[in-house]
Scaffold this motif. Structure first.
Motif, PDB file in Angstrom:
ATOM      1  N   THR A 131       0.851  -1.182   0.000  1.00 13.52           N
ATOM      2  CA  THR A 131       0.000   0.000   0.000  1.00 13.52           C
ATOM      3  C   THR A 131       0.885   1.229   0.000  1.00 13.52           C
ATOM      4  O   THR A 131       1.757   1.364   0.863  1.00 13.52           O
ATOM      5  CB  THR A 131      -0.926   0.033   1.225  1.00 13.52           C
ATOM      6  N   ALA A 132       0.658   2.102  -0.967  1.00 12.73           N
ATOM      7  CA  ALA A 132       1.342   3.388  -0.983  1.00 12.73           C
ATOM      8  C   ALA A 132       0.390   4.448  -0.459  1.00 12.73           C
ATOM      9  O   ALA A 132      -0.807   4.418  -0.750  1.00 12.73           O
ATOM     10  CB  ALA A 132       1.799   3.745  -2.392  1.00 12.73           C
ATOM     11  N   GLN A 133       0.915   5.358   0.331  1.00 13.09           N
ATOM     12  CA  GLN A 133       0.115   6.437   0.895  1.00 13.09           C
ATOM     13  C   GLN A 133       0.773   7.765   0.557  1.00 13.09           C
ATOM     14  O   GLN A 133       1.985   7.912   0.714  1.00 13.09           O
ATOM     15  CB  GLN A 133       0.013   6.279   2.423  1.00 13.09           C
ATOM     16  N   LEU A 134      -0.030   8.719   0.103  1.00 15.74           N
ATOM     17  CA  LEU A 134       0.495  10.024  -0.276  1.00 15.74           C
ATOM     18  C   LEU A 134      -0.263  11.117   0.447  1.00 15.74           C
ATOM     19  O   LEU A 134      -1.495  11.127   0.454  1.00 15.74           O
ATOM     20  CB  LEU A 134       0.378  10.232  -1.788  1.00 15.74           C
ATOM     21  N   ASN A 135       0.484  12.040   1.021  1.00 17.00           N
ATOM     22  CA  ASN A 135      -0.094  13.218   1.664  1.00 17.00           C
ATOM     23  C   ASN A 135       0.682  14.423   1.146  1.00 17.00           C
ATOM     24  O   ASN A 135       1.766  14.738   1.630  1.00 17.00           O
ATOM     25  CB  ASN A 135       0.010  13.110   3.187  1.00 17.00           C
TER      26      ASN A 135
END
Lengths: 113, 116
Positions: A62-66
């Motif tokens: 899972t990649a998460q971007l903020n």
């Protein structure tokens, strides 16, 4: 300040655990974000890319971007010894947008059986 | 099979002897790039090409030349190699879309150069 920063590690997790890898970037105009896995002496292998805020899942990854916090992370669920490698965060786009990938130094992940 | 092919994979040579590392991709990608990877310095871009006959310098271009006469090929030329060019080299390619969008880069297997 480095353009793309990662903790070099090593990050050690037991087999079956969740590995969490983090990356921050300095250019607010960055548009594309990538995670590559690299085994020693081998070429970087693309495992995830993300363009929009939020989460993107692909199998155990899972990649998460903020973008507001200029932060991108990679979660690896059910870690396996074969996941032991260096994980490179790369960022593309930004002010110059020459298509250049800007890499972090990489985080070494060790998954212990 | 979609791939980026580099040759040679390994090369040991001497200072001043011109060499060329070839790179070819079969994905019809517009964008191609060369990187070098050194311990403690990570991956750094040498040169890139947006399309045929369009090339530009990356972060560490000194001592290198490139050409892009065909879409699939992007050779890296060291006219007079020196020991500080001993490194692991990677070629990469990606498609480009509208509005300055670049797709993910795919890397070749790498070329390990040793300049004595």
């Amino acid at each position: 300040q480095k353009e793309v920063e990662q903790n070099s590690g090593p990050l050690s997790v037991p087999e079956g655990a969740i590995a969490s890898l983090n990356c921050t970037y300095s250019d607010r105009g960055s548009q594309s974000f990538f995670w590559y896995r690299q085994y020693s002496g081998k070429s970087p292998e693309l495992i995830m890319f993300i363009y929009s805020n939020g989460d993107k899942e692909d199998g155990r990854f899972t990649a998460q971007l903020n973008k507001a916090s200029q932060y991108v992370s990679l979660l690896i669920r059910d870690s396996q010894p074969s996941d032991s490698a260096t994980y490179l965060c790369a960022v593309r786009g930004g002010m110059s947008n020459t298509g250049k990938l800007i890499f972090g130094q990489g985080t070494t992940l060790q998954v212990k059986p | 099979e979609a791939q980026v092919t580099q040759n040679p994979r390994y090369l040991i040579t001497v200072t001043g002897k011109k060499l060329t590392v070839t790179c070819s991709q079969n994905m019809n990608h517009e964008y191609m790039s060369w990187y070098r990877q050194d311990p403690g310095l990570g991956l750094r871009q040498i040169y890139y090409s947006m399309n045929v006959e369009v090339t530009d310098k990356g972060d560490v271009p000194e001592g290198y030349k490139v050409s892009r006469k065909e879409k699939r090929n992007f050779p890296l030329i060291l006219e007079s190699p020196s020991p500080n060019q001993t490194s692991l080299y990677f070629c990469a390619s990606s498609f480009t879309g509208d509005g300055g969008f670049f797709g993910p880069q795919h890397f070749g297997d790498g070329t390990r150069l040793s300049i004595l």
